[in-house]
Write a protein that holds these residues in place. Structure first.
Motif, PDB file in Angstrom:
ATOM      1  N   GLY A 376      -1.871   5.197 -15.500  1.00 24.21           N
ATOM      2  CA  GLY A 376      -1.036   4.053 -16.039  1.00 24.21           C
ATOM      3  C   GLY A 376      -1.924   2.790 -16.502  1.00 24.21           C
ATOM      4  N   ALA A 377      -1.438   1.564 -16.402  1.00 21.39           N
ATOM      5  CA  ALA A 377      -2.338   0.557 -16.628  1.00 21.39           C
ATOM      6  C   ALA A 377      -3.338   0.281 -16.080  1.00 21.39           C
ATOM      7  CB  ALA A 377      -1.231  -0.458 -16.649  1.00 21.39           C
ATOM      8  N   PRO A 378      -4.321  -0.497 -16.539  1.00 24.36           N
ATOM      9  CA  PRO A 378      -5.543  -0.977 -15.892  1.00 24.36           C
ATOM     10  C   PRO A 378      -5.318  -1.298 -14.196  1.00 24.36           C
ATOM     11  CG  PRO A 378      -5.945  -1.530 -18.030  1.00 24.36           C
ATOM     12  CD  PRO A 378      -4.259  -1.014 -17.511  1.00 24.36           C
ATOM     13  N   LEU A 379      -4.194  -1.994 -13.989  1.00 27.64           N
ATOM     14  CA  LEU A 379      -4.205  -2.554 -12.375  1.00 27.64           C
ATOM     15  C   LEU A 379      -3.352  -1.687 -11.691  1.00 27.64           C
ATOM     16  CD1 LEU A 379      -3.276  -6.515 -13.292  1.00 27.64           C
ATOM     17  CD2 LEU A 379      -5.407  -5.179 -12.636  1.00 27.64           C
ATOM     18  N   VAL A 380      -2.958  -0.365 -12.424  1.00 27.00           N
ATOM     19  CA  VAL A 380      -1.815   0.513 -11.555  1.00 27.00           C
ATOM     20  C   VAL A 380      -2.966   1.594 -11.344  1.00 27.00           C
ATOM     21  CG1 VAL A 380       0.075   2.148 -11.941  1.00 27.00           C
ATOM     22  CG2 VAL A 380       0.185  -0.369 -12.936  1.00 27.00           C
ATOM     23  N   SER A 381      -3.762   1.933 -12.257  1.00 28.59           N
ATOM     24  CA  SER A 381      -4.442   3.066 -11.938  1.00 28.59           C
ATOM     25  C   SER A 381      -5.622   3.089 -10.697  1.00 28.59           C
ATOM     26  CB  SER A 381      -5.205   3.508 -13.221  1.00 28.59           C
ATOM     27  OG  SER A 381      -6.159   2.397 -13.614  1.00 28.59           O
ATOM     28  N   PRO A 382      -5.939   1.998 -10.255  1.00 26.37           N
ATOM     29  CA  PRO A 382      -6.988   2.101  -9.180  1.00 26.37           C
ATOM     30  C   PRO A 382      -6.335   2.332  -7.730  1.00 26.37           C
ATOM     31  CG  PRO A 382      -7.020  -0.157  -9.839  1.00 26.37           C
ATOM     32  CD  PRO A 382      -6.134   0.629 -10.726  1.00 26.37           C
ATOM     33  N   VAL A 383      -6.705   2.949  -6.757  1.00 28.77           N
ATOM     34  CA  VAL A 383      -6.236   3.015  -5.415  1.00 28.77           C
ATOM     35  C   VAL A 383      -7.410   2.741  -4.428  1.00 28.77           C
ATOM     36  CG1 VAL A 383      -4.605   4.899  -6.303  1.00 28.77           C
ATOM     37  CG2 VAL A 383      -6.760   5.525  -5.154  1.00 28.77           C
ATOM     38  N   LEU A 384      -7.037   2.381  -3.148  1.00 29.93           N
ATOM     39  CA  LEU A 384      -7.890   2.012  -1.989  1.00 29.93           C
ATOM     40  C   LEU A 384      -7.880   3.314  -1.055  1.00 29.93           C
ATOM     41  CD1 LEU A 384      -9.880   0.196  -0.604  1.00 29.93           C
ATOM     42  CD2 LEU A 384      -7.769  -0.813   0.338  1.00 29.93           C
ATOM     43  N   VAL A 385      -8.882   3.666  -0.905  1.00 33.51           N
ATOM     44  CA  VAL A 385      -8.944   4.977   0.454  1.00 33.51           C
ATOM     45  C   VAL A 385      -9.397   4.109   1.625  1.00 33.51           C
ATOM     46  CG1 VAL A 385      -9.678   6.996   0.857  1.00 33.51           C
ATOM     47  CG2 VAL A 385      -9.288   6.547  -1.421  1.00 33.51           C
ATOM     48  N   LEU A 386      -8.805   4.166   2.826  1.00 34.00           N
ATOM     49  CA  LEU A 386      -9.286   3.681   3.896  1.00 34.00           C
ATOM     50  C   LEU A 386      -9.205   4.657   5.115  1.00 34.00           C
ATOM     51  CD1 LEU A 386      -7.427   0.154   4.144  1.00 34.00           C
ATOM     52  CD2 LEU A 386      -9.757   0.580   3.860  1.00 34.00           C
ATOM     53  N   ARG A 387     -10.142   4.380   6.011  1.00 31.35           N
ATOM     54  CA  ARG A 387      -9.998   5.150   7.245  1.00 31.35           C
ATOM     55  C   ARG A 387      -9.459   4.297   8.446  1.00 31.35           C
ATOM     56  NH1 ARG A 387     -15.651   7.154   9.163  1.00 31.35           N
ATOM     57  NH2 ARG A 387     -15.808   5.081   9.607  1.00 31.35           N
ATOM     58  N   GLY A 388      -8.450   4.721   9.203  1.00 33.26           N
ATOM     59  CA  GLY A 388      -7.870   3.895  10.241  1.00 33.26           C
ATOM     60  C   GLY A 388      -7.404   4.626  11.368  1.00 33.26           C
ATOM     61  N   ARG A 389      -7.228   3.928  12.595  1.00 36.68           N
ATOM     62  CA  ARG A 389      -6.634   4.599  13.751  1.00 36.68           C
ATOM     63  C   ARG A 389      -5.568   3.790  14.431  1.00 36.68           C
ATOM     64  NH1 ARG A 389     -10.787   5.379  18.401  1.00 36.68           N
ATOM     65  NH2 ARG A 389     -11.210   3.084  17.902  1.00 36.68           N
ATOM     66  N   GLU A 390      -4.465   4.511  14.814  1.00 38.48           N
ATOM     67  CA  GLU A 390      -3.217   3.590  15.277  1.00 38.48           C
ATOM     68  C   GLU A 390      -2.863   4.141  16.663  1.00 38.48           C
ATOM     69  OE1 GLU A 390      -0.387   4.282  12.207  1.00 38.48           O
ATOM     70  OE2 GLU A 390      -1.488   3.260  10.633  1.00 38.48           O
ATOM     71  N   ALA A 391      -2.084   3.334  17.414  1.00 35.88           N
ATOM     72  CA  ALA A 391      -1.536   3.665  18.477  1.00 35.88           C
ATOM     73  C   ALA A 391      -0.659   4.505  18.390  1.00 35.88           C
ATOM     74  CB  ALA A 391      -1.173   2.520  19.508  1.00 35.88           C
ATOM     75  N   PRO A 392      -0.210   5.478  19.230  1.00 34.06           N
ATOM     76  CA  PRO A 392      -0.683   5.474  20.613  1.00 34.06           C
ATOM     77  C   PRO A 392      -1.752   6.524  20.732  1.00 34.06           C
ATOM     78  CG  PRO A 392       1.181   6.937  20.562  1.00 34.06           C
ATOM     79  CD  PRO A 392       1.056   6.333  19.036  1.00 34.06           C
TER      80      PRO A 392
END
Length: 516
Positions: A376-392
């Motif tokens: 898609g458009a230039p502001l649609v094509s990037p994504v962010l990958v993150l690592r996370g931990r959540e309760a419980p």
């Protein structure tokens, strides 16, 4: 076609005519066969085949040009070879079945990534593994980088105190050669430093190696851009001297740095952190140069924590619309959470629009990935990958956020077993993002020394993760084995490259695998 024979009159004369019948509907099925495990009956009692029965066999490959029946069963019975009968060649059935018997989808060794078991070994689209090169020492993720080329992949490895290495791999991930980029102190005899960061980039003058050095964890921070020739060797001037463009010379800074080239290769943006606890304020800085290191945008502050936190640059992309996209983390002492900020900047590194802010667990490992125009458009094509931990359970997860500037929220792709930590790389292209990671765990040997183990995984959008570990046993890793390099090496073929530890030493290994 099927040979159909009838008896004429009271004698022994047979008349044979050709009748049409159905063919196998399976993709690339073996050569036409008849449903008779004992072979093909001959003579007047053969009977008339049912409508829709398979063809009797392939055309004779000999000179007579006649039609033949299928012979005895072939040796291989899995995959595309299932049910195959021997074809007749030059008047005799094949002694060892080939594609004439197995069909057009048969391969002696699989190459196609077509969802079929082409070599009939019971495994569909198997991965292949290569041991690329020995490494001088254990390298962290900032000291390795990859770049796709017309003939394969280049990998930059800064595993030496004297030079950076450029490894040239073909599309099968086999090492074809290497070149060295000597560091300044190697060429001049000056005071030695240590490599801190590295990145292969594509500029308007061709591929180039960006690398930065520090005095261990101390200043100064110096960075260079070295243009490379077609063999990955540093270019030289008319006098034979190495061409090297200084990019950074920061007497008081010592952080890791991040770099990205514009889509046209005319500009290069560099991010780093300035300041320290002893010399505040701590700020994320940015600078823009041309492909020869000439300053286009002087160093400027991109972010400074208002709460006393420690900001750091994490990832940078140059978008197709000319904007620069940056991901920055902010850690707080004694707090098991971090803030990740994603900002758009114009070509002068001034903020555009509102930033996105994500609250994550400690060490979130932010990574921006450009999926390309197909997404898609230039502001649609990037994504962010993150690592996370959540309760419980606080198990580690890899999450991907799309629609960054339209309110998109993190989506969990995979969840690690308890005690395992994912260290990932990503590839963006063809409108999608693909991930590969080392699922890593450690235990302690006698005496308290840490010992690391891990398995390699890969995942595509909308499907479960697939293990790509080369063997049944987990791989032995080092503390610095916290990275995976990914490149697309052929249609429907991905490469994942990583570091392993063995009794013989440290190695860069690679796995080549099929995608959807």
């Amino acid at each position: 076609m099927q040979a159909k024979c009838i008896q004429v009159g009271m004698g022994l004369l047979l008349m044979c005519v050709m009748t049409a019948c159905g063919s196998s509907e399976s993709k690339g099925g073996p050569g036409p066969v008849v449903d008779d495990d004992a072979g093909v009956s001959e003579g007047p009692d053969a009977g008339t085949p049912d409508a829709g029965a398979p063809d009797a066999g392939p055309v004779d490959a000999g000179a007579d040009g006649g039609v033949v029946e299928a012979g005895p069963p072939c040796e291989k019975t899995h995959g595309v070879c299932a049910g195959a009968k021997r074809a007749r060649v030059d008047g005799a059935y094949e002694s060892v079945c080939t594609a004439l018997s197995y069909g057009a989808d048969y391969e002696g060794a699989e190459t196609r990534c077509d969802g079929l078991d082409n070599d009939c070994d019971g495994v569909t689209d198997p991965s292949s593994t290569s041991r690329v090169a020995a490494l001088g020492f254990s390298v962290h993720g900032g000291l390795v980088s990859s770049l796709r080329t017309e003939t394969g992949v280049w990998v930059a490895v800064l595993d030496s105190a004297s030079e950076a290495r450029i490894l040239r791999l073909d599309s099968n991930l086999v090492l074809q050669g290497s070149s060295g980029v000597p560091y300044p102190w190697t060429r001049t005899g000056g005071a030695a430093a240590l490599p801190r960061s590295a990145r292969l980039v594509r500029t308007q003058e061709g591929p180039a190696l960006y690398y930065a050095t520090t005095e261990g964890a101390l200043p100064p921070l110096r960075a260079y851009l070295v243009p490379l020739d077609g063999e990955g060797a540093p270019r030289t001037d008319g006098g034979g001297a190495l061409v090297e463009y200084p990019v950074l010379d920061r007497e008081l800074d010592s952080s890791a740095s991040f770099v990205a080239a514009s889509p046209t290769g005319e500009r290069v943006v560099v991010l780093w952190r300035a300041g320290s606890e002893q010399a505040p304020p701590r700020q994320v800085m940015g600078k823009v140069t041309d492909a020869r290191g000439q300053v286009l945008v002087a160093p400027k502050v991109l972010f400074e924590s208002a709460s006393g936190g420690t900001p750091y640059p994490a990832s940078v992309l140059w978008l197709r619309n000319g904007e620069v996209l940056v991901a920055m983390g902010e850690a707080q002492s004694g707090v098991a959470q971090e803030v990740v900020r994603v900002r758009r900047l114009d070509e002068s590194l001034e903020q555009v629009g509102e930033e996105r802010v994500f609250t994550a667990s400690e060490s979130p490992m932010p990574l921006l990935v450009e999926r390309g125009e197909a997404a898609g458009a230039p502001l649609v094509s990037p994504v962010l990958v993150l690592r996370g931990r959540e309760a419980p359970d606080f198990r580690n997860r890899i999450q991907v956020t799309g629609s960054l500037f339209e309110g998109g929220m993190p989506t969990t792709w995979t969840e690690e077993p308890e005690g395992f930590v994912p260290w990932y790389g990503a590839y963006g292209g063809d409108g999608v993002v693909r991930l590969s990671w080392l699922s890593k765990v450690y235990d302690q040997e006698e005496g308290g020394a840490a010992r690391f183990w891990g398995r390699l995984w890969a995942q595509e959008p909308g499907v479960a993760a697939v293990e790509r570990t080369p063997a049944l046993e987990p791989m032995r890793l080092t503390a610095e084995a916290q990275w995976v390099l990914m490149e697309k090496v052929a249609p429907r073929r991905m490469a994942a490259m990583y570091m392993v530890s063995t009794d013989e030493g440290l190695f860069l290994d690679a796995v080549r695998y099929c995608t959807q």
